[in-house]
Structure formats: structure tokens, C-alpha cells
Design an enzyme around this catalytic site. Structure first.
Site: not given
Ligand code: DX5
Ligand code: ZN
Length: 216
Positions: A7, A32, A34, A36, A65, A67, A136, A141-143, A174, A176, A196
Site C-alpha cells: 500500500s 495497492h 488507497d 479516500m 481501493h 474508500m 478489512m 482510513g489510516f495506515g 488490508d 495491520g 503499507g
């Protein structure tokens, strides 16, 4: 086949092209990306112009992806930008079936995603046509967030549904994911691994190599 999709949300955007070459040469199969909108998720990342611009840096699969709310508004734009996979959230639209058709009409692969609080049964109506299901494993929303352990059971449940469908649907995870918990999601049935911060911190090429080795 197991696939690594780093990511780029955790990349250094000042040298994004360079870092894309690094993950490509290290063997990561997908990129990947993202997107947003500040409404479906609190943050805002990047969109079509960035994707279009980095399309010339690598031939690897662009795994976009979304969002964003009402993704049906933007499928054409992301297709034009160079996406190969477009994944959207079931929570973000009332027209999921139509969005899958829109993506397929452009000759691209379609993914549907569910947030940690969304029941796995929500994917059932789309098993006959979707190409990938993204489970998910953090709140989108956040890495850099920690893996939510209770999501492992959801990956297993989705794997069971996919196997029962008899279709070759990819299962993506996706959020953690790191070298330590990678085996947990692989054993649960995921085959497309997004990472990520675990890829982009320290030695990027070495991180990719280590992930790929553990995914064999
Ligand atoms: C989160 C994004 C992820 C994020 C993952 O909303 O969808 O793709 O970049 O980052 P890590 O691997 O650091 O959790
Ligand atoms: Zn993502």
C-alpha cells in the site's frame, strides 16, 4: 496463488516513482492504491491525477481501493486513470451489483470490501460475479494501525463461502499486516496481502523479499 500488494499510502510521496520501481523490482505483484474522500473515511488521500501519473512507473497490477461514498460516480474516471482492479465498499453504496457491472464493462476486475463491523453474509449476493473480496482488518482510513484479531474469523468465514461458491475469487486482507501475523491471515484463507507500513519502513526491497518468501 499468493500475491503481495504494497500500500503506497505509507510511501514517501516525494520519491514515489522511485519507490514504485523498488517494490516492482523486488517482486511485489500488485500496487495497492488507497483512495479516500474525507466522508466515507475521515482522511483524504489522492485520486485520479496521481494514479494516471504513476501509471508510467510500473507495469504491475494497480489494485485501487476506493474508500469513497457512492463509488458509482467515479468508476469511469478510475478506469481511465489506469486501474486494473477496482475495489469498493459495500457500506458506501446502495448499488453494489451495478458497480460491479460498471467495473466489468470496462474490462477490469471488481472487488467488494467489508469493514470490521460488517457481517460477512453481506458478500453472499455478489459471490456469483465478484473477482475479489477485501476483508478489512482495521477500520479503514489510516495506515499504521494494529490488526484487529477478531477479523481472522471473518477471513475464515469468507474463505468458506468462496470455496462453497466454486468460483475462483481472491480474498484480500488490508490493515495491520506484518511479517509476524502474515501466517495467521494466510492460514485463515487470504491470498492477496496488503501491507503499507510493514513494507515501506526501513529497507523496502528487503521487506518485500521477506514477505514474498513467507508467502511461498
Ligand atoms: C487503510 C488502508 C490500508 C493501509 C494499510 O484504510 O486501506 O491499505 O494503507 O496500512 P498498514 O499496512 O500500515 O496497516
Ligand atoms: Zn487499502
Amino acid at each position: 496463488m499468493n500475491i503481495l500488494s504494497p500500500s503506497i499510502l505509507s510511501a514517501d510521496f516525494a520519491i514515489l516513482g522511485e519507490q514504485l520501481k523498488t517494490i516492482d523490482e523486488a517482486g511485489a505483484q500488485y500496487v495497492h492504491i488507497d483512495v479516500m474522500d474525507g466522508i466515507f473515511v475521515p482522511s483524504i488521500s489522492y485520486g485520479m491525477p496521481v494514479i494516471k501519473s504513476i501509471r508510467k512507473c510500473t507495469k504491475r497490477v494497480f489494485d485501487v481501493h476506493l474508500m469513497i461514498m457512492e463509488p458509482e460516480r467515479y468508476i469511469e474516471d478510475f478506469a481511465d486513470s489506469g486501474a486494473d482492479f477496482i475495489t469498493f465498499h459495500l457500506e458506501a453504496t446502495k448499488k453494489a451489483g451495478e458497480v460491479i457491472d460498471q467495473i466489468h464493462a470496462r474490462g477490469l476486475k471488481a472487488g467488494i470490501s467489508i469493514k470490521p463491523g460488517t457481517p460477512v453474509e453481506e458478500v453472499i449476493p455478489y459471490l456469483d460475479k465478484v473477482d475479489m473480496i477485501l476483508v478489512m482488518t482495521v477500520e479503514p482510513g489510516f495506515g499504521g494501525q494494529s490488526y484487529i484479531d477478531s477479523c481472522t474469523g471473518k477471513v475464515k468465514a469468507v474463505r468458506k463461502l468462496v470455496n462453497e461458491s466454486g468460483r475462483d475469487i481472491d480474498i484480500q486482507v488490508d490493515g495491520g499486516i506484518n511479517k509476524e501475523n502474515l501466517s495467521v491471515v494466510l492460514e485463515a484463507g487470504a491470498n492477496v496481502i496488503v501491507a503499507g507500513s510493514a513494507v515501506f519502513k526501513n529497507d523496502i526491497a528487503a521487506n518485500v523479499a521477506e514477505f514474498l518468501e513467507k508467502m511461498k
